[in-house]
Design an enzyme around this catalytic site. Structure first.
Site, PDB file in Angstrom:
ATOM      1  N   GLY A  14       0.797  -1.225   0.000  1.00 12.71           N
ATOM      2  CA  GLY A  14       0.000   0.000   0.000  1.00 12.71           C
ATOM      3  C   GLY A  14       0.825   1.268   0.000  1.00 12.71           C
ATOM      4  N   SER A  15       2.107   1.170  -0.416  1.00 14.11           N
ATOM      5  CA  SER A  15       2.920   2.395  -0.370  1.00 14.11           C
ATOM      6  C   SER A  15       2.460   3.412  -1.415  1.00 14.11           C
ATOM      7  CB  SER A  15       4.410   2.072  -0.533  1.00 14.11           C
ATOM      8  OG  SER A  15       4.706   1.664  -1.842  1.00 14.11           O
ATOM      9  N   LYS A  67     -19.742 -13.801  -4.327  1.00 15.67           N
ATOM     10  CA  LYS A  67     -20.279 -12.427  -4.234  1.00 15.67           C
ATOM     11  C   LYS A  67     -19.156 -11.385  -4.137  1.00 15.67           C
ATOM     12  CE  LYS A  67     -24.898 -13.115  -3.398  1.00 15.67           C
ATOM     13  NZ  LYS A  67     -25.177 -13.923  -4.587  1.00 15.67           N
ATOM     14  N   ASN A 107      -4.335   2.276 -13.141  1.00 18.07           N
ATOM     15  CA  ASN A 107      -3.387   1.327 -12.587  1.00 18.07           C
ATOM     16  C   ASN A 107      -1.995   1.908 -12.705  1.00 18.07           C
ATOM     17  OD1 ASN A 107      -2.525  -1.209 -11.513  1.00 18.07           O
ATOM     18  ND2 ASN A 107      -1.877  -1.824 -13.576  1.00 18.07           N
ATOM     19  N   HIS A 109       1.919   0.516 -13.256  1.00 25.69           N
ATOM     20  CA  HIS A 109       2.717  -0.654 -13.621  1.00 25.69           C
ATOM     21  C   HIS A 109       4.185  -0.252 -13.511  1.00 25.69           C
ATOM     22  CE1 HIS A 109       3.480  -4.483 -15.589  1.00 25.69           C
ATOM     23  NE2 HIS A 109       4.394  -3.872 -16.310  1.00 25.69           N
TER      24      HIS A 109
END
Ligand code: GRF
Length: 197
Positions: A14-15, A67, A107, A109
């Site tokens: 999560g940096s 779900k 995103n 990359h």
């Protein structure tokens, strides 16, 4: 004007999410961190969201069975998310989210797409491939996600040198530093209208 509400999806440290939150706190990014969803109950991303007082959910096929995708979609809608920010998210995005947020899913990359993207190109594999190909430069790409993953529209790239004595780890660290700058900067360009989605 209403601030862009960001919904993060992250699987690991999560940096990148933290760097974006820090940019918001520093007044460099005009957006709100609305929610984090992680498929990994032990992720640093969940811990960081908790520490920052940001709504967070652990949602995976283990916790939600078939779900999972629907639950993620519902949370993004409930939290009035405008932009979905993938920050090291290792799972496929459900069709409902892909179609509802078409052109609004970002995103990052860790290589210069279209090179070193696609199947198997994640984590250290990317940096190993860059070094093996004797590339002189690498660096992060911020791009839109569609059903073809690493082939969506490129919004921004930063080049960093690949050094002769680089290992995948030293290269990854250099690229990650520049990820932390470019992701927030790109979202700010979207917020200001400089980049149109
Ligand atoms: C980053 O290298 C990013 O490019 C890739 O996954 C990694 C996530 O790192 N998609 P973190 O979880 O943001 O620290």
């Amino acid at each position: 004007m209403k601030k862009l509400r960001l919904g993060f999806l992250a699987s690991h440290g999560g940096s990148n999410m933290q760097a974006i939150i820090d940019a918001i706190k520093a007044g460099k990014l005009d957006a709100e961190a609305a929610v984090l969803i992680s498929n990994n109950s032990h992720s640093g991303a969940l811990e960081k969201a908790k520490n920052e007082g940001i709504k967070h959910f652990h949602i995976s096929s283990k916790t939600h069975g078939d779900k999972e995708a629907e639950t993620i979609f519902n949370i993004l809608k409930e939290q009035q998310v405008d932009l979905v920010i993938l920050a090291g998210y290792m799972k496929k995005i459900g069709d409902e989210v892909l179609s509802e947020y078409k052109g609004k899913i970002l995103n990052i990359h860790p290589a210069l797409l279209p090179k070193f993207g696609g199947s198997g190109m994640y984590g250290m594999n990317v940096h190993t491939a860059v070094i093996e190909a004797k590339e002189k430069e690498s660096g992060p790409t911020v791009h839109l996600i569609d059903e073809y993953y690493d082939r969506g529209r490129i919004l921004a790239q930063t080049k960093v040198p690949v050094k002769e004595d680089d290992t995948p780890e030293t290269l990854a660290a250099r690229v990650l530093k520049s990820e932390h700058l470019i992701y927030a900067e790109t979202i700010q360009k979207i917020a200001s209208g400089e980049i149109k989605l």
